[in-house]
Write a protein that holds these residues in place. Structure first.
Motif, PDB file in Angstrom:
ATOM      1  N   MET A 243     -13.832   2.770   6.452  1.00 14.29           N
ATOM      2  CA  MET A 243     -13.772   4.228   6.591  1.00 14.29           C
ATOM      3  C   MET A 243     -13.838   4.909   5.220  1.00 14.29           C
ATOM      4  O   MET A 243     -13.292   4.407   4.245  1.00 14.29           O
TER       5      MET A 243
ATOM      6  N   LEU B 184      -9.816  -0.318   7.735  1.00 16.95           N
ATOM      7  CA  LEU B 184      -9.672   0.895   6.932  1.00 16.95           C
ATOM      8  C   LEU B 184     -10.699   0.916   5.796  1.00 16.95           C
ATOM      9  O   LEU B 184     -11.147   1.974   5.375  1.00 16.95           O
TER      10      LEU B 184
ATOM     11  N   PHE C 128      -1.310   2.867   7.635  1.00 15.08           N
ATOM     12  CA  PHE C 128      -2.227   1.892   7.048  1.00 15.08           C
ATOM     13  C   PHE C 128      -2.518   0.771   8.044  1.00 15.08           C
ATOM     14  O   PHE C 128      -3.671   0.441   8.310  1.00 15.08           O
TER      15      PHE C 128
ATOM     16  N   PHE D 155      -4.700   1.898  11.092  1.00 16.03           N
ATOM     17  CA  PHE D 155      -6.139   2.064  10.888  1.00 16.03           C
ATOM     18  C   PHE D 155      -6.797   0.790  10.379  1.00 16.03           C
ATOM     19  O   PHE D 155      -7.959   0.535  10.654  1.00 16.03           O
ATOM     20  N   ALA D 156      -6.039  -0.024   9.613  1.00 14.50           N
ATOM     21  CA  ALA D 156      -6.656  -1.202   9.016  1.00 14.50           C
ATOM     22  C   ALA D 156      -6.736  -2.358  10.008  1.00 14.50           C
ATOM     23  O   ALA D 156      -7.734  -3.059  10.070  1.00 14.50           O
ATOM     24  N   PHE D 157      -5.679  -2.574  10.771  1.00 15.32           N
ATOM     25  CA  PHE D 157      -5.658  -3.705  11.698  1.00 15.32           C
ATOM     26  C   PHE D 157      -5.279  -3.207  13.085  1.00 15.32           C
ATOM     27  O   PHE D 157      -4.187  -3.516  13.582  1.00 15.32           O
TER      28      PHE D 157
ATOM     29  N   ILE E 276      -8.073   4.683  -7.449  1.00 21.16           N
ATOM     30  CA  ILE E 276      -7.491   3.551  -8.179  1.00 21.16           C
ATOM     31  C   ILE E 276      -8.287   3.267  -9.451  1.00 21.16           C
ATOM     32  O   ILE E 276      -7.720   3.013 -10.519  1.00 21.16           O
TER      33      ILE E 276
ATOM     34  N   ILE F 256      -9.670   6.457  -1.853  1.00 22.78           N
ATOM     35  CA  ILE F 256      -8.496   5.850  -2.479  1.00 22.78           C
ATOM     36  C   ILE F 256      -8.926   4.848  -3.548  1.00 22.78           C
ATOM     37  O   ILE F 256      -8.336   4.785  -4.626  1.00 22.78           O
TER      38      ILE F 256
ATOM     39  N   ILE G 182       0.313   3.293  -3.329  1.00 21.08           N
ATOM     40  CA  ILE G 182      -0.555   4.454  -3.132  1.00 21.08           C
ATOM     41  C   ILE G 182       0.231   5.650  -2.597  1.00 21.08           C
ATOM     42  O   ILE G 182      -0.058   6.794  -2.905  1.00 21.08           O
TER      43      ILE G 182
ATOM     44  N   TRP H 117      -7.299   5.773 -11.923  1.00 16.79           N
ATOM     45  CA  TRP H 117      -5.946   5.460 -12.410  1.00 16.79           C
ATOM     46  C   TRP H 117      -6.008   4.393 -13.511  1.00 16.79           C
ATOM     47  O   TRP H 117      -5.463   4.568 -14.604  1.00 16.79           O
TER      48      TRP H 117
ATOM     49  N   MET I 128     -10.753   5.284   2.602  1.00 17.86           N
ATOM     50  CA  MET I 128     -10.382   4.179   1.730  1.00 17.86           C
ATOM     51  C   MET I 128     -11.259   4.177   0.478  1.00 17.86           C
ATOM     52  O   MET I 128     -10.785   3.800  -0.595  1.00 17.86           O
TER      53      MET I 128
ATOM     54  N   PHE J  86       0.841  -1.202   0.000  1.00 21.21           N
ATOM     55  CA  PHE J  86       0.000   0.000   0.000  1.00 21.21           C
ATOM     56  C   PHE J  86       0.874   1.248   0.000  1.00 21.21           C
ATOM     57  O   PHE J  86       0.652   2.185  -0.770  1.00 21.21           O
TER      58      PHE J  86
END
Lengths: 396, 206
Positions: free
Chosen positions: B181, B178, A187, A190-192, B191, B187, A165, B194, B184, A161
């Protein structure tokens, strides 16, 4: 060295146009320039800023990171055995600590490099660019800001990521506006959240009965001082992310960075200054009953990732402010913001990561303001001079 | 009845997509796509509103005084949104509660006003209706794609049914919070943009 040069020269035609693997040209080029300083020079205009090239610069950063990495590896082992047998002192089982630490840290470094470099190489190959050097450092920074028990697949996902990104979307190394290593950490955070926060994750394979609270967590819980002594926190004998615990090891790195001119001492100093300012403000105006607000400001330096962020993250030359005055503003705001988030926001025990990412976003704006104010100042001076000229020298 | 112009329906799917190319209606695309079901219902609702408001405005386009056209458009759009809202409350009450304020906010969805101003005011009713359907569906597929990805990785389910088996969780898999939320979703839209522009060079800005 000579043998390596000969092997490379022999292999080289295979990767040139018309060779057998022209599509692997970027990959070959990356390894060749990693081993030897390239002989080619820029053909149009002079753009160099320094006598050493990017790959050598990055190598120095890695050397500066080594003390923190070595201490971190040892500390991972020590914290593990200490949680099982709390009477164990720091130097009791040197080889055991080191081996256990290595068994935890090496896989993390490997995953971070393989995933990150794999993506970098693929993008460079696809775009026909040279492979960028940036990930040499990011690849080692990422493991250093992870808890030792981070699941490897989550780490791989976060690294991918951050590289795609955080960096490649904007055009690769040098074009990113967020620090890639911190992007990876944000990342994961917030993700895990269960593998990145709480008391359970900061000691590798912690014994269940032992409290794994970091000094930051102690303060969040309302203690008046962390349970770890100030001296231990400076040396780094406490649970935490792999590379962030030892202030001394990080300061050795800071000296290397400043001596070689790679890291900006202005940014490091101003971050510390910002932290002190905000800490003192809380001391003066914070409520008496809030122990966190009453904490002396120098405690903030040694807890959590403050020092590591100051020395290795805030000074990232790509994402920091570029102008000299901008660096002071940028650094002070990072330090102040980090302490502010720590003390005021109950959801985030560690404010350094978010503070640096926030100021990364604002760095171009700060630079714009600094450059703009300089232009206006000189315009004023120029207009004044013009006015004096038209009036004639006699009137002056 | 005029001839059915299929291009009006097809082009908003890719080259003139309301979200990824015109960048309209992004707010709702980020807000309602954490789960597939509300995303789907929202997509259908917007399609209905765009299509019928286009049709009605196109029918009366020659009688609207230009100076008050925005107000006339708003009245018609609000009427349709209230109808949609009532239907949702009657038949899919749970989803309607999840969508909460975002059904009402279809009134301010830029896609609706954008199509009215740009197309319905100058074109025949049938063409306008098709344009509305096309743009609604162009909006819909993005919402549904986002809904699928976000619910699958964020909650491990689709349309409320568990997709990722328990054995995955037992060996250490975790849902990606994430994904739930809104950042994401932004994002993910990025993508999609893109990929779309990498495949379709003439969409790139100079």
């Amino acid at each position: 060295m000579k043998i390596l040069r000969e092997i490379l020269d022999k292999l080289k035609p295979n990767f040139e146009k018309g060779g057998r693997f022209p599509w692997l040209h970027s990959t070959f080029d990356a390894f060749e320039t990693f081993a030897f300083v390239p002989k080619t020079t820029t053909k149009s205009g002079a753009h160099f800023r320094d006598a050493i090239d990017m790959k050598r610069t990055m190598t120095f950063v890695i050397i500066a990171l080594l003390p923190a990495l070595l201490f971190g590896t040892y500390n991972v082992g020590y914290q593990h055995f200490h949680s099982i047998n709390p009477s164990l002192s720091f130097f009791d089982d040197i080889w055991g600590n080191l081996l256990f630490g290595l068994s935890k840290v090496l896989p993390i470094i490997l995953v971070s490099y393989i995933v990150g470099l794999g993506i970098e190489f693929a993008f460079a190959q696809h775009r026909g660019h040279e492979v960028n050097e940036g990930f040499l450092v990011s690849g080692i920074l990422i493991p250093l800001i992870m808890p030792a028990d981070v699941p490897l697949w989550q780490l791989a996902l976060a690294t991918a990521f951050a590289v795609i990104i955080g960096k490649e979307v904007f055009g690769g190394t040098g074009m990113n506006f967020l620090n890639p290593a911190l992007t990876a950490r944000a990342f994961l955070f917030f993700a895990f959240p269960s593998s990145m926060s709480g008391d359970e994750v900061w000691i590798a394979e912690k014994a269940d009965a032992f409290s794994g609270a970091t000094p930051l967590a102690d303060m969040m819980a309302g203690a008046s001082l962390p349970n770890t002594s100030f001296m231990d926190m400076i040396i780094g004998i406490m649970p935490g992310s792999i590379g962030e615990t030892s202030t001394i090891a990080i300061l050795i790195g800071a000296i290397i960075l400043i001596k070689t001119g790679i890291g900006s001492w202005k940014i490091m100093l101003s971050v510390l200054l910002g932290g002190a300012l905000m800490g003192l403000t809380f001391n003066m105006f914070g409520s008496e009953s809030n122990h966190y607000a009453q904490l002396p400001f120098y405690y903030h330096y040694v807890m959590g990732g403050f020092m590591f962020g100051t020395v290795f993250m805030a000074t990232d030359p790509v994402t920091a402010a570029q102008t000299e005055r901008g660096k002071w503003i940028y650094g002070i705001l990072i330090g102040a913001m980090a302490v502010l988030i720590r003390v005021v926001n109950p959801a985030y025990p560690e404010g350094m990561m978010l503070a640096i990412l926030l100021l990364n976003v604002f760095a171009p704006l700060i630079d714009y303001y600094v450059v703009d104010s300089n232009i206006r100042k000189r315009m004023k001076r120029w207009k004044l001079a013009e006015k004096l000229n038209t009036k004639g020298v006699d009137n002056v | 009845m005029g001839k059915i112009n299929l291009k009006l329906i097809k082009s908003p799917f890719n080259k003139e997509n309301p979200i990824t190319v015109q960048v309209l209606g992004v707010c709702s695309a980020l807000a309602v796509t954490a789960k597939l079901e509300p995303a789907f219902v929202m997509a259908i609702s917007v399609t209905v509103v765009v299509a019928f408001s286009n049709l009605i405005i196109s029918l009366i386009r020659n009688t609207i005084p230009p100076r008050i056209r925005i107000i006339v458009q708003l009245v018609i759009v609000s009427l349709l949104v209230i109808l949609v809202d009532q239907v949702l409350k009657a038949f899919v009450y749970d989803v309607s509660k999840q969508l909460s304020v975002f059904v009402g906010l279809i009134i301010t969805n830029c896609i609706v006003m954008g199509r009215l101003e740009a197309f319905a005011l100058n074109n025949k009713p049938l063409d306008s209706f098709l344009d509305g359907i096309g743009n609604g569906l162009g909006y819909a597929w993005i919402l549904i794609a986002l809904g699928i990805v976000r619910e699958l990785f964020g909650s491990g389910s689709l349309w409320g049914y568990k997709i990722i088996p328990q054995s995955f969780y037992d060996i250490g898999y975790q849902n990606n919070s994430l994904m739930i939320m809104p950042p994401m979703a932004l994002i993910l839209v990025g993508i999609i943009i893109w990929i779309q522009r990498a495949r379709n060079k003439d969409l790139c800005e100079k």
